[in-house]
Scaffold this motif. Structure first.
Motif, PDB file in Angstrom:
ATOM      1  N   GLY A   1      -2.321   9.772   8.353  1.00  0.00           N
ATOM      2  CA  GLY A   1      -2.338   9.446   9.777  1.00  0.00           C
ATOM      3  C   GLY A   1      -1.034   9.764  10.470  1.00  0.00           C
ATOM      4  N   CYS A   2      -1.132  10.612  11.501  1.00  0.00           N
ATOM      5  CA  CYS A   2       0.046  10.987  12.296  1.00  0.00           C
ATOM      6  C   CYS A   2       0.127  10.185  13.593  1.00  0.00           C
TER       7      CYS A   2
ATOM      8  N   SER B   1       4.938  11.618  16.568  1.00  0.00           N
ATOM      9  CA  SER B   1       4.810  11.765  15.117  1.00  0.00           C
ATOM     10  C   SER B   1       5.682  12.847  14.498  1.00  0.00           C
ATOM     11  N   VAL B   2       6.552  13.489  15.273  1.00  0.00           N
ATOM     12  CA  VAL B   2       7.470  14.469  14.715  1.00  0.00           C
ATOM     13  C   VAL B   2       8.764  13.754  14.327  1.00  0.00           C
ATOM     14  N   ILE B   3       9.025  13.675  13.030  1.00  0.00           N
ATOM     15  CA  ILE B   3      10.188  12.950  12.522  1.00  0.00           C
ATOM     16  C   ILE B   3      11.327  13.937  12.268  1.00  0.00           C
ATOM     17  N   GLY B   4      12.543  13.562  12.666  1.00  0.00           N
ATOM     18  CA  GLY B   4      13.697  14.410  12.415  1.00  0.00           C
ATOM     19  C   GLY B   4      13.937  15.459  13.475  1.00  0.00           C
ATOM     20  N   GLN B   5      13.245  15.356  14.604  1.00  0.00           N
ATOM     21  CA  GLN B   5      13.410  16.349  15.660  1.00  0.00           C
ATOM     22  C   GLN B   5      14.829  16.361  16.201  1.00  0.00           C
ATOM     23  N   THR B   6      15.459  15.207  16.220  1.00  0.00           N
ATOM     24  CA  THR B   6      16.828  15.099  16.731  1.00  0.00           C
ATOM     25  C   THR B   6      17.792  14.531  15.698  1.00  0.00           C
TER      26      THR B   6
ATOM     27  N   ARG C   1      20.783  16.490   9.045  1.00  0.00           N
ATOM     28  CA  ARG C   1      20.476  17.605   8.154  1.00  0.00           C
ATOM     29  C   ARG C   1      19.021  17.625   7.679  1.00  0.00           C
ATOM     30  N   GLU C   2      18.275  16.559   7.975  1.00  0.00           N
ATOM     31  CA  GLU C   2      16.876  16.542   7.531  1.00  0.00           C
ATOM     32  C   GLU C   2      16.031  17.452   8.414  1.00  0.00           C
ATOM     33  N   PRO C   3      15.224  18.337   7.825  1.00  0.00           N
ATOM     34  CA  PRO C   3      14.388  19.225   8.641  1.00  0.00           C
ATOM     35  C   PRO C   3      13.288  18.454   9.349  1.00  0.00           C
ATOM     36  N   ARG C   4      12.833  19.033  10.453  1.00  0.00           N
ATOM     37  CA  ARG C   4      11.728  18.440  11.207  1.00  0.00           C
ATOM     38  C   ARG C   4      10.469  18.385  10.349  1.00  0.00           C
ATOM     39  N   SER C   5       9.736  17.298  10.423  1.00  0.00           N
ATOM     40  CA  SER C   5       8.459  17.178   9.712  1.00  0.00           C
ATOM     41  C   SER C   5       7.521  16.311  10.523  1.00  0.00           C
ATOM     42  N   ILE C   6       6.250  16.395  10.180  1.00  0.00           N
ATOM     43  CA  ILE C   6       5.243  15.546  10.803  1.00  0.00           C
ATOM     44  C   ILE C   6       5.047  14.328   9.911  1.00  0.00           C
ATOM     45  N   LEU C   7       4.879  13.172  10.529  1.00  0.00           N
ATOM     46  CA  LEU C   7       4.653  11.936   9.780  1.00  0.00           C
ATOM     47  C   LEU C   7       3.589  12.168   8.712  1.00  0.00           C
TER      48      LEU C   7
ATOM     49  N   TRP D   1      13.623   5.916  17.921  1.00  0.00           N
ATOM     50  CA  TRP D   1      13.592   7.033  18.879  1.00  0.00           C
ATOM     51  C   TRP D   1      12.185   7.577  19.061  1.00  0.00           C
ATOM     52  N   ASN D   2      11.313   7.408  18.063  1.00  0.00           N
ATOM     53  CA  ASN D   2       9.968   7.983  18.101  1.00  0.00           C
ATOM     54  C   ASN D   2       8.943   7.104  18.809  1.00  0.00           C
ATOM     55  N   VAL D   3       9.374   6.035  19.428  1.00  0.00           N
ATOM     56  CA  VAL D   3       8.451   5.119  20.101  1.00  0.00           C
ATOM     57  C   VAL D   3       8.572   5.277  21.613  1.00  0.00           C
ATOM     58  N   LEU D   4       7.433   5.466  22.272  1.00  0.00           N
ATOM     59  CA  LEU D   4       7.396   5.587  23.735  1.00  0.00           C
ATOM     60  C   LEU D   4       6.525   4.478  24.311  1.00  0.00           C
ATOM     61  N   PRO D   5       6.814   4.044  25.550  1.00  0.00           N
ATOM     62  CA  PRO D   5       5.957   3.042  26.193  1.00  0.00           C
ATOM     63  C   PRO D   5       4.552   3.600  26.426  1.00  0.00           C
ATOM     64  N   LYS D   6       3.537   2.791  26.155  1.00  0.00           N
ATOM     65  CA  LYS D   6       2.160   3.172  26.452  1.00  0.00           C
ATOM     66  C   LYS D   6       1.848   2.849  27.907  1.00  0.00           C
ATOM     67  N   PRO D   7       1.381   3.827  28.696  1.00  0.00           N
ATOM     68  CA  PRO D   7       0.994   3.507  30.071  1.00  0.00           C
ATOM     69  C   PRO D   7      -0.125   2.469  30.087  1.00  0.00           C
TER      70      PRO D   7
END
Length: 322
Positions: free
Chosen positions: A65-66, A82-87, A94-100, A117-123
């Motif tokens: 589950g992503c 669900s993109v981990i390591g983007q920033t 040094r960790e490459p970008r990956s999907i959960l 950082w990966n959590v956004l408010p739900k409208p």
């Protein structure tokens, strides 16, 4: 906690590796938070994980589950990017970008841990089930259309394979943005649904279109590749984000690509900023994800089986009991 997870890898029979049962609670990590999952949606990425694509056996068992929407530790209604390591937030630079679920336990559980950082408010305008459909398939379609295809209101777009999550999202988003959308499907009922959702017309795969289009949204791969290239106007753009029918088309159409100066652009997921824009777009316009079915998490195997067979139109959403 109860979860749906990959216990084994089986490239030929992926569902044989799917197990449902108790898994450990998420552990505490600096810079991470735990989200109580209210809804999570299925993606083809979950099936590919069971086949071992992006998920090696040494990382098993892995909760799949992503996508998820739920409630964070402070009681806020949130959506998970669900993109981990983007920033580097929460994982290091040094960790490459990956999907959960490629490296970290996923959302088909009662709770999931992700970087703060990966959590956004739900409208508030979106339900948990609707919001849970957006972070992978709908975000992919949003980026394909508006970032990588660069289409504008009035442009024309062909969406291959109506019925899948990305394709369905592209039809709905394209219509809402003032695009002339054409779609294809082998299934007559899915072609009708595509028109009902806003496509100007829908055709059998390979059919000649009324006009050559400015862009093609391609997720099917080998089976539709030649038709996608032939459907583009000179200078048009093909954006590809998947290859569910295989990644080796019998004809690459290279002559047509260079002679007509076509652009072929790869696209994967989207950024946190694009997800934030997509959430706002849906909240403000009234656009909502197309949901095929909502199932309790303990019936996840049914959802996986329907996705594997292609017998769906839109997203399948899973809801944990808690």
């Amino acid at each position: 906690m109860f979860a749906a997870y990959a216990a084994r890898i089986d490239p030929d029979s992926p569902l044989d590796g799917l197990e449902l049962g108790d898994r450990p609670e998420p552990g505490a990590r600096p810079g991470w938070t735990t989200v109580t999952v209210r809804a999570a949606s299925l993606n083809h990425h979950d099936l590919w994980s069971l086949r071992g694509v992006g998920l090696p056996e040494e990382r098993l068992p892995m909760i799949l589950g992503c996508d998820a929407a739920g409630v964070d530790e402070d009681g806020n209604e949130v959506v998970v990017h669900s993109v981990i390591g983007q920033t580097g937030h929460g994982v290091g630079p040094r960790e490459p970008r990956s999907i959960l679920t490629e490296r970290y336990q996923g959302t088909f559980a009662e709770r999931v841990a992700v970087p703060v950082w990966n959590v956004l408010p739900k409208p508030k305008e979106l339900s948990f089930e609707e919001a849970a459909c957006l972070p992978t398939a709908w975000l992919t379609a949003y980026r394909m259309l508006f970032t990588n295809a660069g289409v504008r209101p009035g442009d024309s777009v062909l969406v291959q394979g109506a019925g899948g999550g990305v394709a369905t999202a592209a039809i709905v988003l394209g219509k809402a943005a003032g695009l002339r959308v054409f779609a294809t499907s082998r299934d007559e009922a899915k072609r009708k649904r595509a028109v009902d959702l806003g496509a100007a017309d829908a055709f059998e795969p390979g059919a000649r279109l009324p006009q050559r289009v400015d862009a093609v949204i391609e997720t099917v791969g080998a089976a539709t590749w030649s038709h996608s290239i032939k459907s583009l106007r000179p200078g048009g753009t093909l954006v590809v984000s998947g290859a569910t029918s295989g990644d080796r088309p019998p004809h690459a159409e290279l002559t047509r690509i260079f002679f007509l100066e076509l652009k072929v652009v790869g696209s994967t997921m989207g950024s946190k900023d694009e997800l934030e824009d997509l959430l706002s777009f849906c909240a403000e316009t009234g656009v909502r994800p197309v949901i095929d079915e909502v199932l309790p998490l303990d019936r996840a195997r049914e959802g996986f089986a329907r996705m594997e067979s292609g017998d769906l139109f839109g997203k399948i959403v899973l809801t944990p009991a808690s």
